[in-house]
Write a protein that holds these residues in place. Structure first.
Motif, PDB file in Angstrom:
ATOM      1  N   SER A  93       6.735 -12.187 -12.334  1.00 23.79           N
ATOM      2  CA  SER A  93       5.843 -12.749 -13.256  1.00 23.79           C
ATOM      3  C   SER A  93       5.940 -14.307 -13.482  1.00 23.79           C
ATOM      4  O   SER A  93       4.740 -14.867 -13.410  1.00 23.79           O
ATOM      5  CB  SER A  93       6.215 -12.230 -14.683  1.00 23.79           C
ATOM      6  OG  SER A  93       5.427 -12.695 -15.788  1.00 23.79           O
ATOM      7  N   GLN A 108       3.050  -6.428 -17.936  1.00 26.07           N
ATOM      8  CA  GLN A 108       1.453  -6.533 -18.654  1.00 26.07           C
ATOM      9  C   GLN A 108       0.787  -7.606 -17.919  1.00 26.07           C
ATOM     10  O   GLN A 108      -0.202  -7.883 -17.574  1.00 26.07           O
ATOM     11  CB  GLN A 108       1.391  -6.663 -20.030  1.00 26.07           C
ATOM     12  CG  GLN A 108       1.743  -5.187 -20.814  1.00 26.07           C
ATOM     13  CD  GLN A 108       1.452  -5.394 -22.137  1.00 26.07           C
ATOM     14  OE1 GLN A 108       2.031  -6.210 -22.824  1.00 26.07           O
ATOM     15  NE2 GLN A 108       0.510  -4.377 -22.996  1.00 26.07           N
ATOM     16  N   TYR A 109       1.504  -8.739 -17.938  1.00 28.73           N
ATOM     17  CA  TYR A 109       0.908 -10.038 -17.315  1.00 28.73           C
ATOM     18  C   TYR A 109       0.793  -9.866 -15.978  1.00 28.73           C
ATOM     19  O   TYR A 109      -0.033 -10.389 -15.225  1.00 28.73           O
ATOM     20  CB  TYR A 109       1.984 -11.316 -17.534  1.00 28.73           C
ATOM     21  CG  TYR A 109       1.734 -12.550 -16.927  1.00 28.73           C
ATOM     22  CD1 TYR A 109       0.677 -13.221 -17.406  1.00 28.73           C
ATOM     23  CD2 TYR A 109       2.153 -12.967 -15.519  1.00 28.73           C
ATOM     24  CE1 TYR A 109       0.066 -14.318 -16.957  1.00 28.73           C
ATOM     25  CE2 TYR A 109       1.555 -13.900 -14.920  1.00 28.73           C
ATOM     26  CZ  TYR A 109       0.510 -14.760 -15.529  1.00 28.73           C
ATOM     27  OH  TYR A 109       0.187 -16.018 -14.911  1.00 28.73           O
ATOM     28  N   PRO A 125      11.583  -5.299 -24.031  1.00 24.98           N
ATOM     29  CA  PRO A 125      10.251  -6.151 -24.190  1.00 24.98           C
ATOM     30  C   PRO A 125       9.907  -7.169 -23.118  1.00 24.98           C
ATOM     31  O   PRO A 125       8.572  -7.157 -22.963  1.00 24.98           O
ATOM     32  CB  PRO A 125      10.386  -6.548 -25.637  1.00 24.98           C
ATOM     33  CG  PRO A 125      11.752  -6.258 -26.235  1.00 24.98           C
ATOM     34  CD  PRO A 125      12.431  -5.590 -25.094  1.00 24.98           C
ATOM     35  N   GLU A 126      10.782  -7.901 -22.968  1.00 24.83           N
ATOM     36  CA  GLU A 126      10.460  -9.027 -21.764  1.00 24.83           C
ATOM     37  C   GLU A 126       9.891  -8.285 -20.344  1.00 24.83           C
ATOM     38  O   GLU A 126       9.112  -8.961 -19.961  1.00 24.83           O
ATOM     39  CB  GLU A 126      11.709  -9.836 -21.653  1.00 24.83           C
ATOM     40  CG  GLU A 126      12.888  -9.341 -21.042  1.00 24.83           C
ATOM     41  CD  GLU A 126      13.987  -8.681 -21.917  1.00 24.83           C
ATOM     42  OE1 GLU A 126      14.957  -8.344 -21.513  1.00 24.83           O
ATOM     43  OE2 GLU A 126      13.753  -8.786 -23.075  1.00 24.83           O
ATOM     44  N   PHE A 153       8.318  -5.332 -20.414  1.00 21.51           N
ATOM     45  CA  PHE A 153       7.108  -4.979 -20.644  1.00 21.51           C
ATOM     46  C   PHE A 153       5.966  -5.835 -20.665  1.00 21.51           C
ATOM     47  O   PHE A 153       5.040  -5.863 -19.965  1.00 21.51           O
ATOM     48  CB  PHE A 153       7.304  -4.126 -22.034  1.00 21.51           C
ATOM     49  CG  PHE A 153       5.967  -3.491 -22.390  1.00 21.51           C
ATOM     50  CD1 PHE A 153       5.350  -2.523 -21.915  1.00 21.51           C
ATOM     51  CD2 PHE A 153       5.054  -4.130 -23.399  1.00 21.51           C
ATOM     52  CE1 PHE A 153       4.077  -1.918 -22.106  1.00 21.51           C
ATOM     53  CE2 PHE A 153       3.886  -3.653 -23.848  1.00 21.51           C
ATOM     54  CZ  PHE A 153       3.438  -2.502 -23.293  1.00 21.51           C
ATOM     55  N   SER A 154       6.519  -6.879 -21.149  1.00 18.92           N
ATOM     56  CA  SER A 154       5.471  -8.237 -21.042  1.00 18.92           C
ATOM     57  C   SER A 154       5.280  -8.831 -19.750  1.00 18.92           C
ATOM     58  O   SER A 154       4.161  -8.951 -19.508  1.00 18.92           O
ATOM     59  CB  SER A 154       6.169  -9.286 -22.114  1.00 18.92           C
ATOM     60  OG  SER A 154       6.132  -8.811 -23.226  1.00 18.92           O
ATOM     61  N   ALA A 155       6.255  -8.903 -18.961  1.00 11.81           N
ATOM     62  CA  ALA A 155       6.138  -9.251 -17.683  1.00 11.81           C
ATOM     63  C   ALA A 155       5.263  -8.360 -16.937  1.00 11.81           C
ATOM     64  O   ALA A 155       4.329  -8.920 -16.243  1.00 11.81           O
ATOM     65  CB  ALA A 155       7.603  -9.366 -17.011  1.00 11.81           C
TER      66      ALA A 155
END
Length: 173
Positions: free
Chosen positions: A156, A9-10, A2-3, A5-7
């Motif tokens: 990120s 997206q950011y 998940p980290e 994926f979040s990175a």
């Protein structure tokens, strides 16, 4: 994970927002490029000129090419033109070796991304950076070399430490 994926997206959102936040009054024209050509005693190819214009107009430039294709020459011209406008420029690379080489080729100090962001380590060996959203880097332009070696989490973190108006130049093979 998940980290990551979040990175990712950011990173995507942040890069999309750069063009709208840069200072559009900072431009370059053909005469200035010719002046740099005369100073360096070279003649830029059309793609090199296009890269110079895009570094000013778009706020993001991805400069790629194999060895001997003129990346460093183009980069040095971009740096010279940004310096003539008194813009603060940071050079960074993911490794010490790449930063040292960048320093040698560009004639100005390059730092590792970790050093630029002022890495700090906790007792549990968890990293954090002194430079972040609350304490951003004070630069108008960041030039990243060896970009293919930068993972999403670090990229990120770097983007979070930049002002929204910072121009980003990404260099790699």
């Amino acid at each position: 994970m998940p980290e990551y994926f979040s990175a990712e997206q950011y990173i995507s959102a942040r890069l999309l927002s750069v063009k709208g936040n840069i200072d559009k009054t900072i431009t370059v024209d053909e005469l200035e490029i010719e002046h740099v050509e005369n100073q360096l005693n070279i003649k830029f190819e059309d793609l090199q000129k296009q890269a110079i214009f895009e570094a000013f107009e778009n706020g993001i430039l991805v400069l790629t090419g194999g060895p001997g294709t003129g990346k460093t020459t183009t980069l040095n011209a971009i740096i010279k033109l940004f310096e003539s406008r008194d813009l603060d420029i940071e050079l960074a690379a993911p490794t010490g070796r790449a930063a040292k080489r960048m320093t040698e080729l560009c004639g100005r100090e390059a730092k590792t991304i970790h050093r630029l962001l002022e890495v700090e380590w906790s007792e549990n060996d968890e990293r954090s950076f002194a430079r972040n959203e609350r304490n951003p880097l004070d630069c108008d332009v960041i030039i990243l070399d060896e970009a293919s070696m930068i993972d999403a989490l670090l990229f990120s973190d770097l983007l979070k430490a930049l002002k929204s108006s910072t121009r980003i130049i990404i260099v790699g093979d």
